[in-house]
Scaffold this motif. Sequence first.
Motif, PDB file in Angstrom:
ATOM      1  N   LYS A  96       0.836  -1.204   0.000  1.00 37.63           N
ATOM      2  CA  LYS A  96       0.000   0.000   0.000  1.00 37.63           C
ATOM      3  C   LYS A  96       0.871   1.253   0.000  1.00 37.63           C
ATOM      4  O   LYS A  96       1.910   1.299   0.644  1.00 37.63           O
ATOM      5  CB  LYS A  96      -0.917   0.007   1.229  1.00 37.63           C
ATOM      6  N   VAL A  97       0.429   2.256  -0.721  1.00 33.68           N
ATOM      7  CA  VAL A  97       1.103   3.554  -0.753  1.00 33.68           C
ATOM      8  C   VAL A  97       0.297   4.506   0.125  1.00 33.68           C
ATOM      9  O   VAL A  97      -0.895   4.734  -0.116  1.00 33.68           O
ATOM     10  CB  VAL A  97       1.209   4.104  -2.183  1.00 33.68           C
ATOM     11  N   THR A  98       0.936   5.056   1.145  1.00 30.18           N
ATOM     12  CA  THR A  98       0.213   5.854   2.144  1.00 30.18           C
ATOM     13  C   THR A  98      -0.222   7.214   1.619  1.00 30.18           C
ATOM     14  O   THR A  98      -1.197   7.785   2.114  1.00 30.18           O
ATOM     15  CB  THR A  98       1.072   6.057   3.403  1.00 30.18           C
ATOM     16  N   ASN A  99       0.516   7.760   0.658  1.00 34.20           N
ATOM     17  CA  ASN A  99       0.187   9.103   0.157  1.00 34.20           C
ATOM     18  C   ASN A  99       0.202   9.146  -1.369  1.00 34.20           C
ATOM     19  O   ASN A  99       0.846  10.004  -1.973  1.00 34.20           O
ATOM     20  CB  ASN A  99       1.136  10.154   0.743  1.00 34.20           C
ATOM     21  N   ILE A 100      -0.536   8.221  -1.972  1.00 31.00           N
ATOM     22  CA  ILE A 100      -0.600   8.162  -3.435  1.00 31.00           C
ATOM     23  C   ILE A 100      -1.160   9.459  -4.007  1.00 31.00           C
ATOM     24  O   ILE A 100      -0.895   9.823  -5.163  1.00 31.00           O
ATOM     25  CB  ILE A 100      -1.453   6.953  -3.888  1.00 31.00           C
ATOM     26  N   GLU A 101      -1.919  10.203  -3.193  1.00 34.51           N
ATOM     27  CA  GLU A 101      -2.475  11.472  -3.670  1.00 34.51           C
ATOM     28  C   GLU A 101      -1.371  12.463  -4.049  1.00 34.51           C
ATOM     29  O   GLU A 101      -1.596  13.364  -4.870  1.00 34.51           O
ATOM     30  CB  GLU A 101      -3.405  12.095  -2.618  1.00 34.51           C
ATOM     31  N   GLU A 124      10.969  -4.592  -5.100  1.00 34.28           N
ATOM     32  CA  GLU A 124      10.357  -5.181  -6.285  1.00 34.28           C
ATOM     33  C   GLU A 124       8.859  -4.900  -6.349  1.00 34.28           C
ATOM     34  O   GLU A 124       8.326  -4.570  -7.401  1.00 34.28           O
ATOM     35  CB  GLU A 124      10.602  -6.689  -6.302  1.00 34.28           C
ATOM     36  N   TRP A 125       8.182  -5.012  -5.235  1.00 35.46           N
ATOM     37  CA  TRP A 125       6.732  -4.834  -5.263  1.00 35.46           C
ATOM     38  C   TRP A 125       6.332  -3.366  -5.369  1.00 35.46           C
ATOM     39  O   TRP A 125       5.142  -3.054  -5.416  1.00 35.46           O
ATOM     40  CB  TRP A 125       6.106  -5.481  -4.032  1.00 35.46           C
ATOM     41  N   ALA A 126       7.291  -2.478  -5.427  1.00 32.21           N
ATOM     42  CA  ALA A 126       6.973  -1.067  -5.670  1.00 32.21           C
ATOM     43  C   ALA A 126       6.308  -0.886  -7.032  1.00 32.21           C
ATOM     44  O   ALA A 126       5.776   0.182  -7.336  1.00 32.21           O
ATOM     45  CB  ALA A 126       8.237  -0.213  -5.585  1.00 32.21           C
ATOM     46  N   ASN A 127       6.317  -1.944  -7.846  1.00 28.24           N
ATOM     47  CA  ASN A 127       5.621  -1.897  -9.131  1.00 28.24           C
ATOM     48  C   ASN A 127       4.140  -1.561  -8.981  1.00 28.24           C
ATOM     49  O   ASN A 127       3.497  -1.139  -9.948  1.00 28.24           O
ATOM     50  CB  ASN A 127       5.729  -3.257  -9.841  1.00 28.24           C
ATOM     51  N   VAL A 128       3.595  -1.764  -7.788  1.00 29.16           N
ATOM     52  CA  VAL A 128       2.174  -1.480  -7.580  1.00 29.16           C
ATOM     53  C   VAL A 128       1.851  -0.024  -7.893  1.00 29.16           C
ATOM     54  O   VAL A 128       0.715   0.318  -8.259  1.00 29.16           O
ATOM     55  CB  VAL A 128       1.779  -1.835  -6.127  1.00 29.16           C
ATOM     56  N   ILE A 129       2.844   0.856  -7.767  1.00 33.53           N
ATOM     57  CA  ILE A 129       2.631   2.279  -8.047  1.00 33.53           C
ATOM     58  C   ILE A 129       2.258   2.485  -9.514  1.00 33.53           C
ATOM     59  O   ILE A 129       1.474   3.372  -9.854  1.00 33.53           O
ATOM     60  CB  ILE A 129       3.887   3.089  -7.686  1.00 33.53           C
ATOM     61  N   ILE A 156       8.026  -9.387 -16.522  1.00 34.35           N
ATOM     62  CA  ILE A 156       7.343  -9.234 -15.232  1.00 34.35           C
ATOM     63  C   ILE A 156       7.012  -7.771 -14.990  1.00 34.35           C
ATOM     64  O   ILE A 156       5.901  -7.409 -14.616  1.00 34.35           O
ATOM     65  CB  ILE A 156       8.217  -9.782 -14.089  1.00 34.35           C
ATOM     66  N   ARG A 157       8.002  -6.895 -15.195  1.00 29.66           N
ATOM     67  CA  ARG A 157       7.784  -5.471 -14.955  1.00 29.66           C
ATOM     68  C   ARG A 157       6.732  -4.913 -15.920  1.00 29.66           C
ATOM     69  O   ARG A 157       5.943  -4.042 -15.551  1.00 29.66           O
ATOM     70  CB  ARG A 157       9.092  -4.715 -15.129  1.00 29.66           C
ATOM     71  N   ALA A 158       6.742  -5.409 -17.157  1.00 29.22           N
ATOM     72  CA  ALA A 158       5.801  -4.905 -18.158  1.00 29.22           C
ATOM     73  C   ALA A 158       4.358  -5.229 -17.774  1.00 29.22           C
ATOM     74  O   ALA A 158       3.427  -4.527 -18.177  1.00 29.22           O
ATOM     75  CB  ALA A 158       6.125  -5.478 -19.527  1.00 29.22           C
ATOM     76  N   ARG A 159       4.158  -6.291 -16.977  1.00 32.70           N
ATOM     77  CA  ARG A 159       2.806  -6.648 -16.534  1.00 32.70           C
ATOM     78  C   ARG A 159       2.158  -5.494 -15.784  1.00 32.70           C
ATOM     79  O   ARG A 159       0.938  -5.339 -15.798  1.00 32.70           O
ATOM     80  CB  ARG A 159       2.857  -7.873 -15.608  1.00 32.70           C
ATOM     81  N   PHE A 160       2.966  -4.708 -15.109  1.00 29.86           N
ATOM     82  CA  PHE A 160       2.445  -3.614 -14.297  1.00 29.86           C
ATOM     83  C   PHE A 160       2.709  -2.252 -14.935  1.00 29.86           C
ATOM     84  O   PHE A 160       2.464  -1.216 -14.323  1.00 29.86           O
ATOM     85  CB  PHE A 160       3.049  -3.679 -12.900  1.00 29.86           C
ATOM     86  N   GLY A 161       3.231  -2.258 -16.167  1.00 25.17           N
ATOM     87  CA  GLY A 161       3.381  -1.014 -16.908  1.00 25.17           C
ATOM     88  C   GLY A 161       4.764  -0.404 -16.915  1.00 25.17           C
ATOM     89  O   GLY A 161       4.986   0.629 -17.562  1.00 25.17           O
ATOM     90  N   TYR A 240       3.552  -4.718   2.957  1.00 26.73           N
ATOM     91  CA  TYR A 240       4.432  -3.552   3.010  1.00 26.73           C
ATOM     92  C   TYR A 240       3.611  -2.286   2.827  1.00 26.73           C
ATOM     93  O   TYR A 240       2.494  -2.317   2.296  1.00 26.73           O
ATOM     94  CB  TYR A 240       5.485  -3.631   1.893  1.00 26.73           C
ATOM     95  N   GLN A 241       4.206  -1.169   3.242  1.00 21.60           N
ATOM     96  CA  GLN A 241       3.620   0.125   2.904  1.00 21.60           C
ATOM     97  C   GLN A 241       4.747   1.091   2.553  1.00 21.60           C
ATOM     98  O   GLN A 241       5.850   0.988   3.078  1.00 21.60           O
ATOM     99  CB  GLN A 241       2.761   0.682   4.035  1.00 21.60           C
ATOM    100  N   ALA A 242       4.427   1.997   1.647  1.00 20.74           N
ATOM    101  CA  ALA A 242       5.434   2.940   1.158  1.00 20.74           C
ATOM    102  C   ALA A 242       4.911   4.359   1.242  1.00 20.74           C
ATOM    103  O   ALA A 242       3.715   4.607   1.068  1.00 20.74           O
ATOM    104  CB  ALA A 242       5.812   2.603  -0.281  1.00 20.74           C
ATOM    105  N   THR A 243       5.836   5.270   1.496  1.00 24.60           N
ATOM    106  CA  THR A 243       5.500   6.692   1.594  1.00 24.60           C
ATOM    107  C   THR A 243       6.478   7.498   0.757  1.00 24.60           C
ATOM    108  O   THR A 243       7.698   7.251   0.809  1.00 24.60           O
ATOM    109  CB  THR A 243       5.578   7.175   3.062  1.00 24.60           C
TER     110      THR A 243
END
Length: 299
Positions: A96-101, A124-129, A156-161, A240-243
Motif C-alpha cells: 500500500k502507498v500511504t500518500n498516493i495522492e 520489487e513490489w513497488a511496481n504497484v505504483i 514481469i515489470r511490463a505486466r504492471f506497466g 508492506y507500505q510505502a511513503t
Amino acid sequence: MQLIIYKLVYPFLWFISKLPWRLFYAFSTGIFFLIYYIFRYRRKTVTQNLELVFPNKTFQEIKKIRKEFYQHMCDMFLEMIKSISISNEQMKERFKVTNIEKLHELETKGENIMILMAHYASYEWANVIDIQTNFQAVGVYKKIGNKYFDRLVHRIRARFGSRLIGTKDAMKVITEDQSKEGLYMYGLISDQSPKLYKATFWNDFMGIKVPVFLGAEVLSKRLGLNTYYLQVEKIKRGYYQATFVTLTEDSKNCEDYSIVKNYLRLLENQIHNKPQYYLWSHKRWKHRNAPIPEEATVD
C-alpha cells in the motif's frame, strides 16, 4: 547453455509463483533453513557488515539481526518470483502507498519525477505504483548476464506497466524522455557502491565514510525533476507500505549533494529502527579503506 538453464528453471519459478500464500511462505521458510544453516550463503559478508556498522551491539544481538535478515531475504526474493503471476488486486492489497495522492497532484501539474529507492524491505513490489497513476514508470537497472532471465525481468515489470533501461543508457534515455509527451517517473536504487574511478563524492553511511552513487541527483538537478525517497516499511510477512518523502521540489537550485545526503539520512533511520530488512549481503562498504582521490568531494 543460457537457454537450456532458463528452460529448466522457469517452470519451477512459475510453479512457485502459483503456490497459495500459506504454502508459498512455508516454502520460503524451507529455503531459509537451507540458505542459512546448510549453504551459509554469504554468512561471512553479512556478519562483517553488521559488526562494522553496529560496533556497540553484542554478538548475540548481531546473530539475531542476521537470522531475521536471512528470513526476510528469502521472503523478498521469492516475492519477486511471485510477481510472475500475482494479480493487480493482490499487489495493491499487499503493498500500500500511504500518500498516493501526492503523485496525483504531480500528475495534474504535468511534472516528471525522480524517485530514489534503496535495498530495504521490498523494492520489487513497488511496481504497484505503476497501476495507480498515469506516470510511465521507468526503472534503471543492471542487466542480468543470462539474456533469457533478463527478458523475464522485463516481462514481469511490463505486466504492471514499467519500462526498464540499463544503467549505461540511463542518462541518454532519461534526457531524451524530457522532450516527449507524457509523464515519466524514474526509479533508481541509489545505495549501491560506485566504481572507484567514478567516485567523486564521499559521505558517511551508517557512520562509515564511503563513495556515494550520484546518478539520481545529477539527473534530477540537470533536468529539474522533483525528487522523492520511496520509504518502504515491512508491516508483517508479505505486507508492506510505502511513503513518498520529499527530497527536493527545486532540484536545479538546491545545494550540491543535498539530495543524496538527505536520502542517506532517511535510509539510515530505517536501518537503525529495523536493521533486519536491509540487504546486508551486498558489499556496500567494500571501498571504506580505499584512498580518496584528491579531486573527490568529502563531506
